[in-house]
Design an enzyme around this catalytic site. Structure first.
Site, PDB file in Angstrom:
ATOM      1  N   PRO A  89      39.319  -0.499  22.696  1.00  0.00           N
ATOM      2  CA  PRO A  89      40.056  -0.208  21.463  1.00  0.00           C
ATOM      3  C   PRO A  89      40.076  -1.410  20.511  1.00  0.00           C
ATOM      4  CG  PRO A  89      41.354   0.391  23.406  1.00  0.00           C
ATOM      5  CD  PRO A  89      40.183  -0.394  23.886  1.00  0.00           C
ATOM      6  N   GLU A 116      42.820  -2.883  33.542  1.00  0.00           N
ATOM      7  CA  GLU A 116      43.235  -3.606  32.334  1.00  0.00           C
ATOM      8  C   GLU A 116      42.036  -4.111  31.537  1.00  0.00           C
ATOM      9  OE1 GLU A 116      46.553  -3.455  31.614  1.00  0.00           O
ATOM     10  OE2 GLU A 116      46.465  -2.253  33.451  1.00  0.00           O
ATOM     11  N   ARG A 154      21.487  11.212  18.613  1.00  0.00           N
ATOM     12  CA  ARG A 154      21.258  12.202  17.560  1.00  0.00           C
ATOM     13  C   ARG A 154      20.512  11.630  16.369  1.00  0.00           C
ATOM     14  NH1 ARG A 154      24.512  16.592  17.197  1.00  0.00           N
ATOM     15  NH2 ARG A 154      24.481  16.456  14.939  1.00  0.00           N
ATOM     16  N   ASP A 168      23.331  16.199   8.869  1.00  0.00           N
ATOM     17  CA  ASP A 168      24.637  15.945   9.456  1.00  0.00           C
ATOM     18  C   ASP A 168      25.682  15.635   8.404  1.00  0.00           C
ATOM     19  OD1 ASP A 168      24.099  16.315  12.107  1.00  0.00           O
ATOM     20  OD2 ASP A 168      24.802  14.330  12.711  1.00  0.00           O
TER      21      ASP A 168
HETATM   22  N1  4GY Z   1      39.429   3.655  22.209  1.00  0.00           N
HETATM   23  N2  4GY Z   1      37.186   3.006  22.258  1.00  0.00           N
HETATM   24  C1  4GY Z   1      38.193   2.831  24.162  1.00  0.00           C
HETATM   25  C2  4GY Z   1      39.202   2.851  25.204  1.00  0.00           C
HETATM   26  C3  4GY Z   1      39.640   2.340  27.544  1.00  0.00           C
HETATM   27  C4  4GY Z   1      40.604  -0.045  30.238  1.00  0.00           C
HETATM   28  C5  4GY Z   1      39.185  -1.275  28.642  1.00  0.00           C
HETATM   29  C6  4GY Z   1      38.355   3.196  22.836  1.00  0.00           C
HETATM   30  O1  4GY Z   1      36.336   2.552  23.158  1.00  0.00           O
HETATM   31  N3  4GY Z   1      36.938   2.443  24.326  1.00  0.00           N
HETATM   32  O2  4GY Z   1      40.303   3.313  25.011  1.00  0.00           O
HETATM   33  N4  4GY Z   1      38.812   2.327  26.376  1.00  0.00           N
HETATM   34  C7  4GY Z   1      39.958   1.008  28.098  1.00  0.00           C
HETATM   35  C8  4GY Z   1      40.322   1.228  29.525  1.00  0.00           C
HETATM   36  C9  4GY Z   1      39.539  -1.037  30.045  1.00  0.00           C
HETATM   37  C10 4GY Z   1      38.885  -0.013  27.927  1.00  0.00           C
END
Ligand code: 4GY
Length: 225
Positions: A89, A116, A154, A168
């Site tokens: 994220p 984590e 794609r 698209d």
């Molecule tokens: N949002 N975009 C995402 C995510 C999960 C624990 C690190 C996201 O790409 N990945 O939420 N990933 C976490 C789970 C380790 C990534």
């Protein structure tokens, strides 16, 4: 030929994209390859552990550097220029444009985190690009990696019916226009007359107008950009 190498604790999840659909066809027609690597195979202990407690304390385990680094270096023996992407994220947001840029690479290593996530020193030294599929948290990088593989694949010429990807939504930075199929009338709902007219210039103009109206109504932010 584009090659994806996926590092994961759950390689079986990737059957979802390997076994059917557009990606599977791309694999069968040799436009792309998807290889999965079980990170536990790179563990240095008999229990096949690849994680440990977090320095500083707190619940949750952290993925260790050593197995990840040794897996990446084995993959890179065959593809020294492969780019390493970590799904998290905290990454750069995946967009149509970023997917297109990634589609220009010939070898991508996708690192999927669990728990984590990975030890920060992996991100510092081994990761070239951190990518997020959106502002929410999922339980592991695998689903995010599959989203990336799908959206990137794609855009590889030939993976879709050739002209398809130009069509698209987002290729022209607008949302799609509405689609209809048989029958012409169902209950009290009728297919727009212009689509039955056979007049292609009018149909194209109608669709462009619908795309614009759809975007104004549902995603004003895309127009302001
Ligand atoms: N949002 N975009 C995402 C995510 C999960 C624990 C690190 C996201 O790409 N990945 O939420 N990933 C976490 C789970 C380790 C990534």
């Amino acid at each position: 030929m584009m090659r994806f190498d996926v590092i994961t604790l759950f390689p079986d999840m990737f059957s979802a994209i390997k076994d059917e659909g557009v990606i599977a066809r791309g694999v069968k027609s040799s436009l792309l390859e998807i290889h999965t690597w079980q990170l536990r195979d790179f563990s240095d202990n008999k229990y096949r552990n690849v994680d440990d407690k977090s320095y500083g304390g707190g619940a949750g385990m952290v993925m260790q550097v050593k197995p990840i680094r040794s897996c990446i270096s084995q993959i890179k023996q065959k593809n020294p220029h492969a780019k390493v992407v970590y799904l998290s994220p905290q990454g750069q947001q995946l967009t149509h444009q970023l997917a297109h840029e990634i589609s220009q690479l010939d070898s991508v290593i996708l690192l999927c985190g669990r728990y984590e996530g990975v030890d920060e020193r992996v991100i510092e030294r081994d990761v070239d690009m951190e990518v997020s599929i959106g502002d929410y948290v999922i339980s592991g990088g695998e689903l995010a990696a599959m989203v990336l593989i799908d959206s990137v694949s794609r855009q590889i010429p030939g993976v879709l019916g050739n002209a398809q990807s130009l069509n698209d939504s987002f290729a022209n930075s607008l949302l799609d226009y509405p689609h209809y199929t048989r029958p012409e009338i169902i209950d009290d709902q009728q297919v727009p007359e212009v689509l039955l007219s056979g007049h292609q210039a009018n149909i194209d103009a109608w669709r462009e107008d619908q795309s614009l109206k759809n975007t104004q109504k549902k995603r004003q932010d895309l127009i302001e950009k």
